[in-house]
Structures are given as C-alpha cells and as structure tokens.
Design a protein around this motif. Structure first.
Motif, PDB file in Angstrom:
ATOM      1  N   SER A 137      14.972  24.800  28.419  1.00  0.00           N
ATOM      2  CA  SER A 137      14.708  25.647  29.590  1.00  0.00           C
ATOM      3  C   SER A 137      14.426  27.073  29.142  1.00  0.00           C
ATOM      4  O   SER A 137      14.709  27.444  27.996  1.00  0.00           O
ATOM      5  CB  SER A 137      15.898  25.642  30.565  1.00  0.00           C
ATOM      6  OG  SER A 137      16.970  26.393  30.035  1.00  0.00           O
ATOM      7  N   GLY A 138      13.916  27.862  30.060  1.00  0.00           N
ATOM      8  CA  GLY A 138      13.713  29.275  29.772  1.00  0.00           C
ATOM      9  C   GLY A 138      15.041  29.996  29.607  1.00  0.00           C
ATOM     10  O   GLY A 138      15.163  30.911  28.778  1.00  0.00           O
ATOM     11  N   THR A 139      16.033  29.589  30.384  1.00  0.00           N
ATOM     12  CA  THR A 139      17.359  30.203  30.270  1.00  0.00           C
ATOM     13  C   THR A 139      17.945  29.930  28.884  1.00  0.00           C
ATOM     14  O   THR A 139      18.522  30.831  28.256  1.00  0.00           O
ATOM     15  CB  THR A 139      18.294  29.642  31.368  1.00  0.00           C
ATOM     16  OG1 THR A 139      17.627  29.693  32.629  1.00  0.00           O
ATOM     17  CG2 THR A 139      19.576  30.432  31.446  1.00  0.00           C
ATOM     18  N   ASN A 150       9.496  25.760  33.850  1.00  0.00           N
ATOM     19  CA  ASN A 150      10.058  25.163  35.054  1.00  0.00           C
ATOM     20  C   ASN A 150       8.906  24.762  35.994  1.00  0.00           C
ATOM     21  O   ASN A 150       7.775  25.191  35.802  1.00  0.00           O
ATOM     22  CB  ASN A 150      10.994  26.190  35.714  1.00  0.00           C
ATOM     23  CG  ASN A 150      11.944  25.534  36.690  1.00  0.00           C
ATOM     24  OD1 ASN A 150      11.922  24.312  36.892  1.00  0.00           O
ATOM     25  ND2 ASN A 150      12.786  26.330  37.309  1.00  0.00           N
ATOM     26  N   ALA A 205       9.229  34.661  30.996  1.00  0.00           N
ATOM     27  CA  ALA A 205       9.311  33.379  31.724  1.00  0.00           C
ATOM     28  C   ALA A 205       8.213  33.252  32.769  1.00  0.00           C
ATOM     29  O   ALA A 205       7.688  32.163  33.004  1.00  0.00           O
ATOM     30  CB  ALA A 205      10.682  33.239  32.382  1.00  0.00           C
ATOM     31  N   GLU A 206       7.869  34.370  33.405  1.00  0.00           N
ATOM     32  CA  GLU A 206       6.910  34.341  34.516  1.00  0.00           C
ATOM     33  C   GLU A 206       5.521  34.801  34.093  1.00  0.00           C
ATOM     34  O   GLU A 206       4.619  34.874  34.927  1.00  0.00           O
ATOM     35  CB  GLU A 206       7.421  35.268  35.637  1.00  0.00           C
ATOM     36  CG  GLU A 206       8.790  34.855  36.136  1.00  0.00           C
ATOM     37  CD  GLU A 206       9.426  35.884  37.070  1.00  0.00           C
ATOM     38  OE1 GLU A 206       8.803  36.929  37.329  1.00  0.00           O
ATOM     39  OE2 GLU A 206      10.554  35.616  37.526  1.00  0.00           O
ATOM     40  N   GLY A 263      11.691  23.291  30.925  1.00  0.00           N
ATOM     41  CA  GLY A 263      11.533  23.587  29.506  1.00  0.00           C
ATOM     42  C   GLY A 263      11.334  25.067  29.276  1.00  0.00           C
ATOM     43  O   GLY A 263      11.213  25.844  30.227  1.00  0.00           O
ATOM     44  N   ASP A 314      11.654  38.797  28.283  1.00  0.00           N
ATOM     45  CA  ASP A 314      11.727  37.646  29.178  1.00  0.00           C
ATOM     46  C   ASP A 314      10.340  37.492  29.789  1.00  0.00           C
ATOM     47  O   ASP A 314       9.986  38.172  30.757  1.00  0.00           O
ATOM     48  CB  ASP A 314      12.801  37.876  30.248  1.00  0.00           C
ATOM     49  CG  ASP A 314      12.906  36.710  31.229  1.00  0.00           C
ATOM     50  OD1 ASP A 314      12.004  35.842  31.218  1.00  0.00           O
ATOM     51  OD2 ASP A 314      13.885  36.687  32.002  1.00  0.00           O
ATOM     52  N   LYS A 359       6.494  27.497  37.370  1.00  0.00           N
ATOM     53  CA  LYS A 359       5.941  28.533  36.484  1.00  0.00           C
ATOM     54  C   LYS A 359       4.461  28.270  36.195  1.00  0.00           C
ATOM     55  O   LYS A 359       3.892  27.291  36.670  1.00  0.00           O
ATOM     56  CB  LYS A 359       6.768  28.591  35.191  1.00  0.00           C
ATOM     57  CG  LYS A 359       8.235  29.020  35.446  1.00  0.00           C
ATOM     58  CD  LYS A 359       8.371  30.484  35.790  1.00  0.00           C
ATOM     59  CE  LYS A 359       9.639  30.862  36.522  1.00  0.00           C
ATOM     60  NZ  LYS A 359      10.904  30.693  35.856  1.00  0.00           N
ATOM     61  N   SER A 414       9.294  30.181  30.213  1.00  0.00           N
ATOM     62  CA  SER A 414       9.837  29.051  30.979  1.00  0.00           C
ATOM     63  C   SER A 414       8.720  28.117  31.407  1.00  0.00           C
ATOM     64  O   SER A 414       7.631  28.575  31.769  1.00  0.00           O
ATOM     65  CB  SER A 414      10.574  29.564  32.218  1.00  0.00           C
ATOM     66  OG  SER A 414      10.809  28.501  33.131  1.00  0.00           O
ATOM     67  N   ALA A 455      18.584  34.316  36.095  1.00  0.00           N
ATOM     68  CA  ALA A 455      18.632  33.674  34.775  1.00  0.00           C
ATOM     69  C   ALA A 455      18.527  34.705  33.653  1.00  0.00           C
ATOM     70  O   ALA A 455      19.136  34.539  32.587  1.00  0.00           O
ATOM     71  CB  ALA A 455      17.508  32.655  34.644  1.00  0.00           C
ATOM     72  N   SER A 456      17.765  35.781  33.886  1.00  0.00           N
ATOM     73  CA  SER A 456      17.606  36.827  32.861  1.00  0.00           C
ATOM     74  C   SER A 456      18.965  37.366  32.432  1.00  0.00           C
ATOM     75  O   SER A 456      19.199  37.615  31.243  1.00  0.00           O
ATOM     76  CB  SER A 456      16.778  37.995  33.412  1.00  0.00           C
ATOM     77  OG  SER A 456      15.570  37.555  33.966  1.00  0.00           O
ATOM     78  N   THR A 499      15.037  41.080  38.942  1.00  0.00           N
ATOM     79  CA  THR A 499      14.568  39.854  38.302  1.00  0.00           C
ATOM     80  C   THR A 499      15.365  38.689  38.843  1.00  0.00           C
ATOM     81  O   THR A 499      16.338  38.862  39.581  1.00  0.00           O
ATOM     82  CB  THR A 499      14.736  39.943  36.761  1.00  0.00           C
ATOM     83  OG1 THR A 499      14.282  38.711  36.156  1.00  0.00           O
ATOM     84  CG2 THR A 499      16.192  40.138  36.354  1.00  0.00           C
TER      85      THR A 499
HETATM   86  C1  LIG Z   1      12.326  31.057  35.642  1.00  0.00           C
HETATM   87  C2  LIG Z   1      12.906  32.240  34.984  1.00  0.00           C
HETATM   88  C3  LIG Z   1      13.861  32.151  33.958  1.00  0.00           C
HETATM   89  C4  LIG Z   1      14.538  30.885  33.583  1.00  0.00           C
HETATM   90  O1  LIG Z   1      13.734  29.830  33.248  1.00  0.00           O
HETATM   91  P1  LIG Z   1      14.274  28.326  33.466  1.00  0.00           P
HETATM   92  O2  LIG Z   1      13.273  27.514  32.713  1.00  0.00           O
HETATM   93  O3  LIG Z   1      14.257  28.063  34.925  1.00  0.00           O
HETATM   94  O4  LIG Z   1      15.636  28.240  32.876  1.00  0.00           O
HETATM   95  C5  LIG Z   1      14.268  33.307  33.315  1.00  0.00           C
HETATM   96  N1  LIG Z   1      13.796  34.500  33.680  1.00  0.00           N
HETATM   97  C6  LIG Z   1      12.911  34.647  34.678  1.00  0.00           C
HETATM   98  C7  LIG Z   1      12.421  36.016  34.991  1.00  0.00           C
HETATM   99  C8  LIG Z   1      12.448  33.531  35.381  1.00  0.00           C
HETATM  100  O5  LIG Z   1      11.602  33.680  36.398  1.00  0.00           O
END
Ligand SMILES: *Cc1c(COP(=O)(O)O)cnc(C)c1O
Length: 394
Positions: A64-66, A200, A171-172, A210, A169, A203, A198, A93-94, A90
């Motif tokens: 996951s991204g986390t 997810n 992720a987005e 993932g 981060d 995303k 991320s 998860a960050s 944010t």
């Molecule tokens: C989605 C997201 C994450 C976490 O990603 P996951 O794959 O859902 O664990 C972390 N930081 C930000 C800013 C996100 O949007």
C-alpha cells in the motif's frame, strides 16, 4: 425538467479506474505463471517500468501507499519520540505512517497557491527551532496534494540547510512534475531522499491496493526490499536480523500495475483535459478553481473547487448545499479532508499555520474526474454546478 431533476439519469462516479484487455491479459498471465503472491516475475518488471516512468534509479513495490510511506520514514531514521514535519492538509495516511514509528507530528499549513505545504512557513519554523535550540524534525514529509506538485524547491532547501531528510508523499501525484524552475524535468516523488506512491482503487493507476517506494540510492532500496519482506536474510533456517513487515506487493497486483502503467500518459492527458473543461466552464461562477502554477504541472487527480468565501459557518453551509445538489443529481462529489490538526486521532500534535487548510476544508468540493469520464457526463456535472452557482452564489 432540467438534468438536475431527471430521476432516471445514470449516476456519475467521482473517480473510477480504467481497465481494458491488457489488464485482463497480464492478470491471467500472472495467474497462469503460478506466481500469485509476494514473489514473481511481474513484481520486478513493474518495479523497473515504474522507476523508468518517473525517472528514479530504484523502485520497491509495496502492499500500500501507507506501507511505502512507513518504510520510507523508518529508512530516514525516524523512531519513537522523534519529530516529523508533515503537511497539515492531506489524507490521514500521510501522518499515520509517522505515527506507526512512534513519532510526534509537526503539522505545517498549506500555501494558498498550491494547497500544499508552505515552504516559507516550513523554513521559518525550522530556523526558529534551530535558533531556540529546540529539537528539529528527523524528517519532513511533503505531500503533493490532489495531483498538484508542491513548491518543493523551497522545502528541499530548508531541509538541506538543517540536514533533514525529505520524503515525498506522491500518493496522489503520479504523472505530475515540474516543467520550469529549479526542478524542471523532474517528476514528483523523485526529488526527496525517498518518494512514496499509492495504487489504491481511486488513485491515478491502481493495482487494487498497492504502493511504491522510489529512491536513487541502491543501499536504501535494498533496505526497503529487506524491511518489506519480514527482514528475512537469505538462509535455509529462517533468519531475520530485525523486525520487518509483510509489506510486499503480490505478483497478481504487480501484473495489473504493469498494464495500468502502460496507460499512465493516456489517463493523465484525459485528467488534464477534464480539468481544462471544468476551468473554462466554471470560471465565472464565483468559485475558486484548483491551483494552476506555471512550471508546476498538476495531474488534477481530483478536480476540486472552493465555494465562495464567507464566514466559516456560511462556507460550510455553501459547501454542503453544493454537495447536496450534486447528490440529488446522482453525481459523485466529495468534501476535502479535515486538516490533520483537527483530527482527534492526532490530538497533541504541534501545528503551525494560519488556517489555510481549514479554509480548504470548509470550502472544497471534488467533482467527478475519472479517466474514462464521458463528455456528456461531465456536461451534466457542469450544468448542475452552473445552475447551483447562479441560484446561490449570484
Ligand atoms: C491514498 C493516500 C495515501 C495512502 O495510500 P494507500 O495506498 O491507500 O495506503 C497516502 N497519502 C496520501 C496523500 C493519499 O492520498
């Protein structure tokens, strides 16, 4: 009857993944290979293709991204009691990634130009702490919010001045980057010591669930791979030299990721076209549109506008009225995040800022922006917002 009132109008989702024949093909290939779990040829292929796509030396696939962020912070030496500076505005998860390491949080407000961490505020805060002899953060984690690159040059400079590791981060913000300024040619996630992405379901590309860590340092990449696989040392007798995690991406997920990565440019181009269409249609409504900074190229992962300014209570009411109007028209829309310094889960964190994140939260509404959003569906969304704006914001 306007489209707002048409009861039979099909729902418009907020953000849906785009799958085709290639996703099916690679998923079946992975299944038939017998490698479905956390080892297999598609994982290494996905990592190589991903590293190449963003311009990083090494990529390590995670569950996951986390998980990717958690390992990235641990690799920067973040441990119990350490301070980590994180963007205040944010998804939680960050910050959770830092909390898993037992770290305390220093939440840094956004600037109004990017909605991301304010570089001047970070610099002033770090300088003041250093002068006062107060502990400095062990790492700064800057988030590229909603697909918009942060003003990272200033953030990186403040980190470098104080010898602090920078984690991005991203992720987005897969596909976003800089085309001008000191970071021209770089992709988000590749500037800091480590970057995390991320995959997810909502995303830019998805593997179901993932994430990915990227770094240019080979030893750091090896450590990331080690920690994500239970820190198992190659040995017949199950030897583990530290406490690791079961954070590896599965081969099935990696196969899906490979297919998704092939359409990254297509998805990003489509997201930008959707954003341009919203920008043109909604320019004179009184709403504040998403950031557009020359040389800092957003993917508009989520297209989010801000309802007109007012008193705090008026702003929240105006946001909720727009969300209600969109929901009544069966259009998937969502409020933005409550800033982290207002989250009960993170009570006791330090916060520096002037309420920019609070205002984004009170006023923000994300509109549908799937990579496969049909034009006529986007037109329906625009009609509902225009009609609402004419009635309420005139
Ligand atoms: C989605 C997201 C994450 C976490 O990603 P996951 O794959 O859902 O664990 C972390 N930081 C930000 C800013 C996100 O949007």
């Amino acid at each position: 009857m306007t489209s707002t009132e048409t009861p039979s109008a099909s729902p418009v989702p907020l953000a849906e993944p785009l799958f085709g024949a290639r996703e099916r093909e690679l998923l079946l290939e992975a299944m038939d290979s017998g490698f479905v779990s956390s080892a297999g040829p598609h994982i290494a292929r996905f990592e190589r293709a991903f590293a190449e796509a963003v311009g990083a030396r090494h990529a390590v696939a995670c569950s996951s991204g986390t998980a990717a962020l958690h390992v990235a912070l641990r690799l920067c030496g973040v441990g119990p009691g350490d301070l980590v500076a994180v963007s205040d505005f944010t998804f939680i998860a960050s910050a959770n990634a830092a909390a898993y390491q037992g770290a305390r949080l220093l939440l840094v407000d956004s600037d109004r130009d990017t909605w991301c961490m304010d570089p001047a505020l970070l610099a002033v805060t770090l300088d003041a702490r250093a002068r006062a002899g107060e502990p400095l953060p062990a790492a700064v984690e800057a988030v590229h919010v909603l697909g918009q690159p942060a003003d990272l040059a200033g953030i990186a400079e403040a980190c470098a001045r104080h010898g602090i590791a920078l984690v991005e981060d991203a992720a987005e913000s897969l596909g976003a980057g800089w085309s001008g300024g000191p970071l021209a040619g770089r992709a988000t996630g590749t500037v800091g010591r480590l970057g995390a992405y991320s995959f997810n379901g909502n995303k830019i590309i998805t593997t179901g669930g993932g994430g990915m860590i990227v770094t240019d340092d080979e030893a750091t990449a090896e450590r990331a791979r080690h920690l994500t696989t239970q820190a198992r040392v190659p040995d017949r007798g199950y030897l583990h030299d530290e406490v690791g995690y079961n954070y590896r991406l599965t081969n099935l997920a990696a196969a899906l990721g490979l297919a998704q990565l092939e359409r990254l440019d297509q998805v990003v181009a489509r997201k930008r076209a959707i954003a341009a269409r919203y920008d043109a249609a909604l320019a004179n409504t009184g709403a504040t549109l998403p950031p557009r900074r020359p040389g800092m190229d957003s993917t508009y992962w989520l297209y989010s506008l801000l309802v007109p300014e007012g008193t705090p209570a008026d702003e929240e009411a105006a946001r909720d009225a727009l969300l209600d109007a969109l929901a009544a028209a069966r259009i998937g829309a969502r409020a933005l995040w409550r800033p982290l310094h207002q989250q009960p889960a993170l009570a006791g964190s330090e916060y520096v800022g002037g309420g920019v994140g609070e205002s984004l939260y009170r006023r923000g509404v994300s509109l549908p922006c799937s990579g496969g959003l049909p034009d006529e569906q986007q037109e329906r969304v625009i009609e509902v917002v225009l009609e609402h704006a004419a009635q309420r914001w005139g």
